[in-house]
Structure formats: C-alpha cells, structure tokens
Design a protein around this motif. Structure first.
Motif, PDB file in Angstrom:
ATOM      1  N   GLN A 136       0.826  -1.203   0.000  1.00  0.00           N
ATOM      2  CA  GLN A 136       0.000   0.000   0.000  1.00  0.00           C
ATOM      3  C   GLN A 136       0.855   1.246   0.000  1.00  0.00           C
ATOM      4  O   GLN A 136       0.455   2.291  -0.536  1.00  0.00           O
ATOM      5  N   SER A 137       2.067   1.138   0.603  1.00  0.00           N
ATOM      6  CA  SER A 137       2.954   2.307   0.640  1.00  0.00           C
ATOM      7  C   SER A 137       3.358   2.749  -0.768  1.00  0.00           C
ATOM      8  O   SER A 137       3.544   3.944  -1.029  1.00  0.00           O
ATOM      9  N   LEU A 138       3.449   1.777  -1.691  1.00  0.00           N
ATOM     10  CA  LEU A 138       3.794   2.106  -3.086  1.00  0.00           C
ATOM     11  C   LEU A 138       2.667   2.907  -3.733  1.00  0.00           C
ATOM     12  O   LEU A 138       2.904   3.884  -4.455  1.00  0.00           O
ATOM     13  N   VAL A 139       1.440   2.495  -3.453  1.00  0.00           N
ATOM     14  CA  VAL A 139       0.277   3.202  -3.998  1.00  0.00           C
ATOM     15  C   VAL A 139       0.187   4.602  -3.402  1.00  0.00           C
ATOM     16  O   VAL A 139      -0.059   5.594  -4.111  1.00  0.00           O
ATOM     17  N   GLU A 140       0.420   4.694  -2.093  1.00  0.00           N
ATOM     18  CA  GLU A 140       0.337   6.000  -1.442  1.00  0.00           C
ATOM     19  C   GLU A 140       1.433   6.938  -1.949  1.00  0.00           C
ATOM     20  O   GLU A 140       1.207   8.144  -2.108  1.00  0.00           O
ATOM     21  N   ALA A 141       2.616   6.416  -2.211  1.00  0.00           N
ATOM     22  CA  ALA A 141       3.694   7.244  -2.761  1.00  0.00           C
ATOM     23  C   ALA A 141       3.328   7.790  -4.132  1.00  0.00           C
ATOM     24  O   ALA A 141       3.596   8.965  -4.449  1.00  0.00           O
ATOM     25  N   ALA A 142       2.681   6.943  -4.948  1.00  0.00           N
ATOM     26  CA  ALA A 142       2.247   7.398  -6.281  1.00  0.00           C
ATOM     27  C   ALA A 142       1.173   8.466  -6.158  1.00  0.00           C
ATOM     28  O   ALA A 142       1.165   9.447  -6.923  1.00  0.00           O
ATOM     29  N   GLU A 143       0.270   8.311  -5.185  1.00  0.00           N
ATOM     30  CA  GLU A 143      -0.783   9.316  -4.996  1.00  0.00           C
ATOM     31  C   GLU A 143      -0.200  10.641  -4.510  1.00  0.00           C
ATOM     32  O   GLU A 143      -0.663  11.719  -4.891  1.00  0.00           O
TER      33      GLU A 143
ATOM     34  N   GLY B 201       0.975  12.736  -7.224  1.00  0.00           N
ATOM     35  CA  GLY B 201      -0.042  13.301  -8.102  1.00  0.00           C
ATOM     36  C   GLY B 201      -0.822  12.311  -8.935  1.00  0.00           C
ATOM     37  O   GLY B 201      -1.658  12.718  -9.751  1.00  0.00           O
ATOM     38  N   CYS B 202      -0.555  11.011  -8.797  1.00  0.00           N
ATOM     39  CA  CYS B 202      -1.286  10.012  -9.590  1.00  0.00           C
ATOM     40  C   CYS B 202      -2.691   9.831  -9.021  1.00  0.00           C
ATOM     41  O   CYS B 202      -2.877   9.728  -7.810  1.00  0.00           O
ATOM     42  N   ARG B 203      -3.654   9.759  -9.900  1.00  0.00           N
ATOM     43  CA  ARG B 203      -5.003   9.413  -9.484  1.00  0.00           C
ATOM     44  C   ARG B 203      -5.197   7.914  -9.685  1.00  0.00           C
ATOM     45  O   ARG B 203      -4.250   7.200  -9.993  1.00  0.00           O
ATOM     46  N   ASP B 204      -6.442   7.456  -9.533  1.00  0.00           N
ATOM     47  CA  ASP B 204      -6.678   6.004  -9.554  1.00  0.00           C
ATOM     48  C   ASP B 204      -6.187   5.362 -10.846  1.00  0.00           C
ATOM     49  O   ASP B 204      -5.525   4.320 -10.836  1.00  0.00           O
ATOM     50  N   PHE B 205      -6.535   5.972 -11.993  1.00  0.00           N
ATOM     51  CA  PHE B 205      -6.114   5.396 -13.271  1.00  0.00           C
ATOM     52  C   PHE B 205      -4.592   5.450 -13.412  1.00  0.00           C
ATOM     53  O   PHE B 205      -3.974   4.539 -13.961  1.00  0.00           O
ATOM     54  N   GLY B 206      -3.995   6.525 -12.939  1.00  0.00           N
ATOM     55  CA  GLY B 206      -2.535   6.637 -13.014  1.00  0.00           C
ATOM     56  C   GLY B 206      -1.843   5.573 -12.180  1.00  0.00           C
ATOM     57  O   GLY B 206      -0.855   4.964 -12.613  1.00  0.00           O
ATOM     58  N   VAL B 207      -2.364   5.344 -10.967  1.00  0.00           N
ATOM     59  CA  VAL B 207      -1.786   4.305 -10.110  1.00  0.00           C
ATOM     60  C   VAL B 207      -1.925   2.936 -10.775  1.00  0.00           C
ATOM     61  O   VAL B 207      -0.984   2.117 -10.782  1.00  0.00           O
TER      62      VAL B 207
END
Length: 297
Positions: free
Chosen positions: A176-183, A186-192
């Motif tokens: 989850q930390s990888l997803v949170e770092a992407a968010e 500036g990444c949104r759901d599609f970007g992640v």
C-alpha cells in the motif's frame, strides 16, 4: 574442497539421502514428461502415416510411409481458412475484452476504500457456484439480438470470476505504501493502476491472458448455441465437420481413397499448433503467474 565440489557445483556437501531423493525426483519427472509428451508425439506421427499402419498399431514415434495427404484433405475444406480467421478474431479480441474487464473489476474489489466492497465480492463469488442456466442465457442473448454475431461469442463469458478473484488477490499483495507514494506524486486512480500496478503485474496478466486465450481457442459449445451462419463458425466446428464428412464417405464404401483416421489426427494437429507456437513465448511468465494469490502476508 575438491571432494566436496565433486558432489555439488557450489561446493556444498550433498548427503546420500539427498542424492537418492534428487535421483528419484529426476526419474519421476522424466516419467511424467514422457506421459505428457507421448500422446502429442503419437498424434503428430499418426497424422503423417498411412491409415493401414495406424489401424495395425505400427505407429509409435515416427510416421510410417510418411505423406501429407491427410493435411491436404483438411486444408481443401472450403471454410477452413475462414474459420481460422474467425477463431483468431474471437481469441484476440475476446482475450483483450476479458483482460480489460478482469483488471478493472479486480482493481476495484482490491480497494479497501470502495463502498460495498464485501457485498460486491460476495455477489461475484456467488456466480461461481450458481448461474442462470443455458436456456435463460440463450433467451437473453436472443432478446439482445446478439445471435449470429461475434458478440454472442465474446460477451457471455467476458469475465471469469475465478480469474478476477485471482487478480484481485494479487493486487491486494502490492504494498500500500507504493500506492500512497504514487498518490502523493499526483497520480489518481487510473494513473496508479496503469503506471504502477499493471507494470508490476505482467506475470499475472500474461498467465490469466493465456487462460482466456486457450479457452477462446478451444471454444466449441458457445458457437453451437449462438451461431447458425457457417461463415461465422470457429475452427473447432469446421474441424468436427471435416472429421464427420470423411467418416460418412468412408462408411458409404466409396471407391475414393479416404483416410478418416489420418484426418482425425491431422485436425488435432491443426487445432493445437497455434497454441503450441504461442506457449514458449509466455512460458517464462507462466511459472511466476501460476503462483499469484498463493501467498498471503
């Protein structure tokens, strides 16, 4: 050191029981490989052999009185190449639709912030054990006016719940930390999903894509139910017609030199050859991909 390295290339001492275990494993794996490969080798050899040699049981590994007459009979069938094209279309387009819907469904169900996630997961799992049945499904397809269209082949099985649950489990194992770092970047759901998750999921995508592609390639009953136009038939139906046609000619005691047995084996080779050619290119992903969802931390 020399004595130790003689047992193992990395210089690790191997006990006698370990060597016996490895030897037994090798023998068992060779036996299983032979059991798996021999039917394929026999079918290929029989497809090039004289029918009388096949009936006498003379064919083992190598064709007897080799020829290609059986293949000439198969490829002379007028609808064969069109059915090949249909099956390639159904397999390619169908696999893309399957993967897109499976990824979106699995990604949504893997998100803890999704409202009603448990309910939708339960509803999807329910369809693995209960469904509407063949007749209601046929009536739905007919009312939607999808009969005798390619969508009647592609849409009814567009998502396999089993594969979607596998993919969801794999997505849930991504930190989850990888997803949170992407968010945070500036990444949104599609970007992640497209920039982070899917590149990390290549092995699982290839494996599940292979499952879908093989299912489409071998699909037979769906086309029997929903298609009545010969120009839309997939390869499996046309190959069955080739086999039945030659059996009828042979049973009618025609003077034509028919080779029903050889044609049966030739149709098997024609049907499985494309999958055999594709499999080596995805095999390296397959070993990793079959383990998806097997470990939960």
């Amino acid at each position: 050191m020399d004595q130790i390295s003689a047992y193992h290339p990395h210089g690790i001492r191997v006990s006698a029981s370990r060597r016996i275990f490895l030897a037994a494993n090798t023998i068992i794996l060779l036996a299983i490989s032979f059991i798996m490969l021999y039917p394929v080798l026999y079918v290929i050899a029989a497809s090039f052999s004289e029918e009388t040699a096949i009936l006498r049981g003379d064919v083992v590994f190598i064709p007897v009185d080799a020829h290609v007459k059986a293949y000439q009979k198969v490829f002379q069938y007028p609808l064969l190449w069109q059915s090949y094209g249909n099956t390639l279309l159904y397999t390619g387009l169908g696999t893309v639709i399957n993967l897109v819907l499976t990824v979106f469904g699995a990604w949504a169900l893997s998100q803890k912030k999704m409202v009603g996630r448990r309910f939708f997961t339960l509803m999807c799992t329910f369809t693995m054990f209960f469904n509407g049945g063949m007749i209601p499904t046929f009536l739905v397809i007919r009312e939607l006016r999808l009969l005798n269209t390619i969508w009647a082949i592609l849409l009814p099985g567009a998502v396999s719940t089993y594969n979607m649950i596998l993919m969801r489990t794999f997505f849930m194992q991504i930190p989850q930390s990888l997803v949170e770092a992407a968010e945070l970047d500036g990444c949104r759901d599609f970007g992640v999903l497209f920039r982070i998750v899917l590149p990390l999921s290549l092995a699982s995508l290839m494996t599940i894509g292979m499952f879908y592609a093989v299912a489409h390639w071998n699909s037979y009953f769906t086309a029997v139910l929903y298609l009545s136009k010969p120009e839309l038939y997939p390869l499996q139906i046309i190959l069955r017609q080739v086999v039945l046609l030659n059996e009828i000619v042979e049973n009618s005691s025609s003077t034509e030199n028919v080779m029903a047995e050889g044609i049966k084996y030739a149709t098997i080779v024609v049907a499985m050859l494309p999958m055999l050619c594709i499999y080596p290119f995805v095999q390296r992903y397959f070993v990793k991909g079959v383990l998806i969802g097997s470990v939960k931390e």
